[in-house]
Design a protein around this motif. Structure first.
Motif, short mmCIF file in Angstrom:
data_model
loop_
_atom_site.label_atom_id
_atom_site.label_comp_id
_atom_site.label_asym_id
_atom_site.label_seq_id
_atom_site.Cartn_x
_atom_site.Cartn_y
_atom_site.Cartn_z
N LEU A 151 39.58 -30.50 1.53
CA LEU A 151 40.13 -29.21 1.96
C LEU A 151 40.90 -29.38 3.28
O LEU A 151 42.01 -28.86 3.44
N GLY A 161 35.97 -17.33 -0.42
CA GLY A 161 35.06 -18.46 -0.53
C GLY A 161 35.07 -19.10 -1.91
O GLY A 161 35.98 -18.86 -2.71
N TYR A 162 34.05 -19.90 -2.17
CA TYR A 162 33.99 -20.70 -3.40
C TYR A 162 32.58 -20.62 -3.98
O TYR A 162 31.60 -20.48 -3.25
N HIS A 214 33.84 -26.11 -7.38
CA HIS A 214 34.86 -25.06 -7.44
C HIS A 214 35.86 -25.25 -6.30
O HIS A 214 37.08 -25.18 -6.49
N LEU A 215 35.33 -25.51 -5.12
CA LEU A 215 36.21 -25.81 -3.97
C LEU A 215 37.09 -27.01 -4.28
O LEU A 215 38.32 -26.97 -4.11
N CYS A 216 36.46 -28.08 -4.73
CA CYS A 216 37.18 -29.33 -5.00
C CYS A 216 38.30 -29.10 -6.01
O CYS A 216 39.45 -29.50 -5.80
N ALA A 248 33.57 -22.28 2.47
CA ALA A 248 33.70 -23.72 2.21
C ALA A 248 32.83 -24.54 3.14
O ALA A 248 32.27 -25.58 2.75
N SER A 291 39.74 -26.27 -6.92
CA SER A 291 40.77 -25.34 -6.44
C SER A 291 41.78 -26.07 -5.56
O SER A 291 42.99 -25.86 -5.68
N GLU A 313 42.88 -21.93 2.60
CA GLU A 313 41.51 -21.72 2.10
C GLU A 313 41.34 -20.29 1.60
O GLU A 313 41.86 -19.35 2.20
N ARG A 314 40.60 -20.13 0.49
CA ARG A 314 40.37 -18.78 -0.06
C ARG A 314 39.47 -17.98 0.88
O ARG A 314 38.38 -18.43 1.23
N VAL A 328 34.94 -30.84 1.36
CA VAL A 328 35.42 -30.16 2.57
C VAL A 328 36.43 -31.05 3.30
O VAL A 328 37.39 -30.54 3.90
#
Ligand code: SF4
Ligand code: SF4
Length: 357
Positions: A310, A324-325, A330-332, A214, A334, A320-321, A307
């Protein structure tokens, strides 16, 4: 001072392109669908609401607003679609730029000619047809080809847009592929970078792509995509989202006047972003029913990016995975999905259905 005074900064661009999301229902359940449409998805737009939003959109910009109608699959609601375009045309509402479809209904020459004649008479500029390996898991590519051919005869070839034309020409139905083969094909196609990694795509496609931590997506504020893309979508419940960021609520509208009011409110709330403002105090807290720190998801994403979201979600319990993303969106998505599932920020994240892949 006029609301169109050119001497004032434009932290929020005029909405020049707006999609009316006629329904979340769809015959298909594409792996790439960023609004998570499916045969089970619910939420239609009434003709009355669509006309009011359409009228309101005309007043936001001095240049008007080009309308496209999508979904979900709008041809799955033909009664609403045909009635809407006829009434909008009679009322002299602004240009209907395009209607989008996956062609599932294009089973024969007759129905295609009948329906396109209605849309053509109502001033539709273009028919946009979806075609890629994800869609062809649910819609025979022959229907895409038939619609493109007959549509070209009715409207003229220049008014048919196929996304993507190369796949429509050479592609095939992917429903009969073995699961492994389909995943390989989807991974290859997703690697082209056409897809927004949100909604179902964030679940079914993102994991087929290379991952990054991330932290690699830090310092990427989303101001331009959220406020300056000129493009929004409105759904049947009056939820207004940025054109490329489904599930983030810019605001809610319920009649023609409220559309212009929402744009003005956004412009006022984000006035300082034009000169690099970074404060987070200027927008009212917009949290949901839980007791949480006074942050606003939209404000955070505009000024700081995913971020920062996150980090805020981490304080509420999001983990947090480790793997990763696949990208910032994808981060946003998730993080937003976790927030929705845990009932945070319900005024700013929704509708709930777009977080149910
Ligand atoms: S991507 Fe389009 S065709 Fe596919 S499920 Fe979503 S709305 Fe339906
Ligand atoms: S990170 Fe989130 S807010 Fe930013 S562009 Fe992607 S989906 Fe939109």
């Amino acid at each position: 001072m006029s609301k169109f005074d050119k001497s004032r900064p434009m932290p929020v661009k005029y909405w020049s392109f707006a999609g009316l999301m006629l329904t979340y229902w769809c015959n298909a359940r594409c792996a790439s669908c960023y609004v998570c449409s499916s045969p089970q998805a619910e939420g239609d737009m009434s003709v009355e609401a669509a006309l009011a939003f359409w009228e309101g959109l005309q007043s936001v910009s001095p240049h008007g607003c080009r309308i496209h109608i999508g979904g979900g699959e709008p041809f799955g609601r033909w009664e609403i679609l045909s009635s809407l375009v006829r009434q909008a045309h009679r009322a002299g509402l602004g240009p209907l730029e395009a209607v989008e479809t996956n062609a599932f209904w294009a089973t024969g020459d007759k129905i295609i000619r009948e329906r396109l004649a209605v849309l053509d008479a109502a001033g539709m500029g273009r028919l946009t047809i979806s075609a890629d390996p994800y869609h062809q898991q649910f819609v025979p590519v022959e229907r895409v080809r038939l619609l493109a051919r007959v549509g070209g005869e009715v409207l003229g070839p220049d008014r048919i847009r196929i996304r993507w034309r190369d796949w429509a020409a050479d592609g095939f139905d992917t429903d009969s592929l073995a699961e492994q083969q389909r995943r390989r094909l989807f991974a290859e196609y997703a690697g082209l970078g056409h897809d927004r990694l949100a909604g179902r795509a964030a679940v079914e496609l993102a994991d087929l792509l290379p991952m990054k931590p991330a932290a690699d997506f830090a310092d990427k504020p989303c101001r331009d995509r959220l406020l300056r893309s000129r493009h929004i979508h409105i759904d049947g419940g009056g939820i207004v989202c940025p054109g490329t960021c489904a599930g983030i609520i810019l605001g809610r509208v319920d009649d023609a006047d409220s559309v212009g009011r929402l744009w003005q409110n956004l412009r006022r709330n984000f006035a300082d972003t034009n000169n690099g403002g970074t404060g987070v105090q200027s927008v009212q807290d917009c949290t949901g029913s839980k007791h949480v720190p006074p942050i606003d998801v939209l404000n955070l994403l505009v000024r700081s990016g995913p971020v920062a979201l996150l980090a805020a979600a981490g304080k509420l319990g999001y983990v947090e995975r480790a793997e990763g993303y696949a990208g910032p969106c994808h981060l946003c998505w998730s993080v937003r999905r976790w927030l929705v599932e845990n009932r945070y920020f319900r005024d700013r994240l929704g509708p709930a259905g777009v977080y149910r892949p």
